[in-house]
Design an enzyme around this catalytic site. Sequence first.
Site, PDB file in Angstrom:
ATOM      1  CB  SER A 169      -0.907   0.028   1.229  1.00 40.50           C
ATOM      2  OG  SER A 169      -1.636  -1.161   1.331  1.00 40.50           O
TER       3      SER A 169
HETATM    4  N1  SAH Z   1      -0.716  -5.277   3.780  1.00 42.22           N
HETATM    5  C1  SAH Z   1       0.042  -5.544   2.570  1.00 42.22           C
HETATM    6  C2  SAH Z   1      -0.653  -5.095   1.303  1.00 42.22           C
HETATM    7  C3  SAH Z   1      -1.803  -5.877   1.024  1.00 42.22           C
HETATM    8  S1  SAH Z   1      -2.271  -6.164  -0.654  1.00 42.22           S
HETATM    9  C4  SAH Z   1       1.418  -4.932   2.626  1.00 42.22           C
HETATM   10  O1  SAH Z   1       1.720  -4.185   3.559  1.00 42.22           O
HETATM   11  O2  SAH Z   1       2.206  -5.218   1.713  1.00 42.22           O
HETATM   12  C5  SAH Z   1      -3.598  -7.241  -0.203  1.00 42.22           C
HETATM   13  C6  SAH Z   1      -3.158  -8.633   0.157  1.00 42.22           C
HETATM   14  O3  SAH Z   1      -4.314  -9.332   0.613  1.00 42.22           O
HETATM   15  C7  SAH Z   1      -2.635  -9.414  -1.034  1.00 42.22           C
HETATM   16  O4  SAH Z   1      -1.366  -9.936  -0.728  1.00 42.22           O
HETATM   17  C8  SAH Z   1      -3.670 -10.521  -1.230  1.00 42.22           C
HETATM   18  O5  SAH Z   1      -3.109 -11.739  -1.688  1.00 42.22           O
HETATM   19  C9  SAH Z   1      -4.236 -10.663   0.159  1.00 42.22           C
HETATM   20  N2  SAH Z   1      -5.578 -11.255   0.250  1.00 42.22           N
HETATM   21  C10 SAH Z   1      -6.647 -11.046  -0.557  1.00 42.22           C
HETATM   22  N3  SAH Z   1      -7.698 -11.760  -0.120  1.00 42.22           N
HETATM   23  C11 SAH Z   1      -7.291 -12.423   0.999  1.00 42.22           C
HETATM   24  C12 SAH Z   1      -7.916 -13.310   1.906  1.00 42.22           C
HETATM   25  N4  SAH Z   1      -9.198 -13.693   1.771  1.00 42.22           N
HETATM   26  N5  SAH Z   1      -7.189 -13.804   2.935  1.00 42.22           N
HETATM   27  C13 SAH Z   1      -5.886 -13.450   3.101  1.00 42.22           C
HETATM   28  N6  SAH Z   1      -5.244 -12.610   2.269  1.00 42.22           N
HETATM   29  C14 SAH Z   1      -5.925 -12.093   1.242  1.00 42.22           C
END
Ligand code: SAH
Length: 212
Positions: free
Chosen positions: A60
Amino acid sequence: MSGAARKIRLIMELRRSGVGDTRVLSAIERVPREMFVPAPFVDQAYENTALPIGQGQTVSQPLVVGLMSQALEVGERMKVLEIGTGSGYQAVVLARLCRRLYTIERHRSLLAEAEERFRALGVNNITSIAGDGSRGWPEQAPFDRILVTAAADRMPKTLFDQLAEGGIMVLPLGAPGSDQEVQRIRKRDGHPVVERLFPVRFVPLVCGNLPE
Ligand code: SAH
């Protein structure tokens, strides 16, 4: 401009844009974001932009990390759950603010890389698993705080159920690709009290089986 100067410039920008909480600012200052992005993007690690991390996902924008961390009102004795570990950057920022951080990621390869970073940084108050975060982590519930870093259409009720009384959940809500907004949901007498905070764009929360 040196890495240190870029970092200071970023911190000032976050402060100007509404991140006033000094605990959050100093947590961000202490986490080397260049360790969380792929080599071609290291030069941009202290720009205020989201960056690709593989598997179609992104780390993000620092301002969003700052505003969401601040909205979560994390205390140092708290147990916090993050959904969507991604690169692990937001997880490490939160881990600097709380007692223990639990984090769930559905892409095993991203999780493995994030865990390697936790080890390299010597952060030892993070517990992580691969799984569908929309189901939460019932064995570890209740949580004082829950941060979701992928967008859902509506608040996942399972997560709200795993929030402690008086707890706070911060999450982006809205359809993928369209405008979404971050909401803060407090649990008061078992019921959600909702505040709408600011517009964002997140990758979707994908529920169900994990990818291969
Ligand atoms: N917090 C992260 C950015 C998140 S991007 C950072 O600091 O880098 C969103 C993430 O959520 C992605 O890696 C995606 O694979 C994950 N994601 C999406 N749906 C999900 C779910 N149901 N359970 C766990 N992770 C999930």
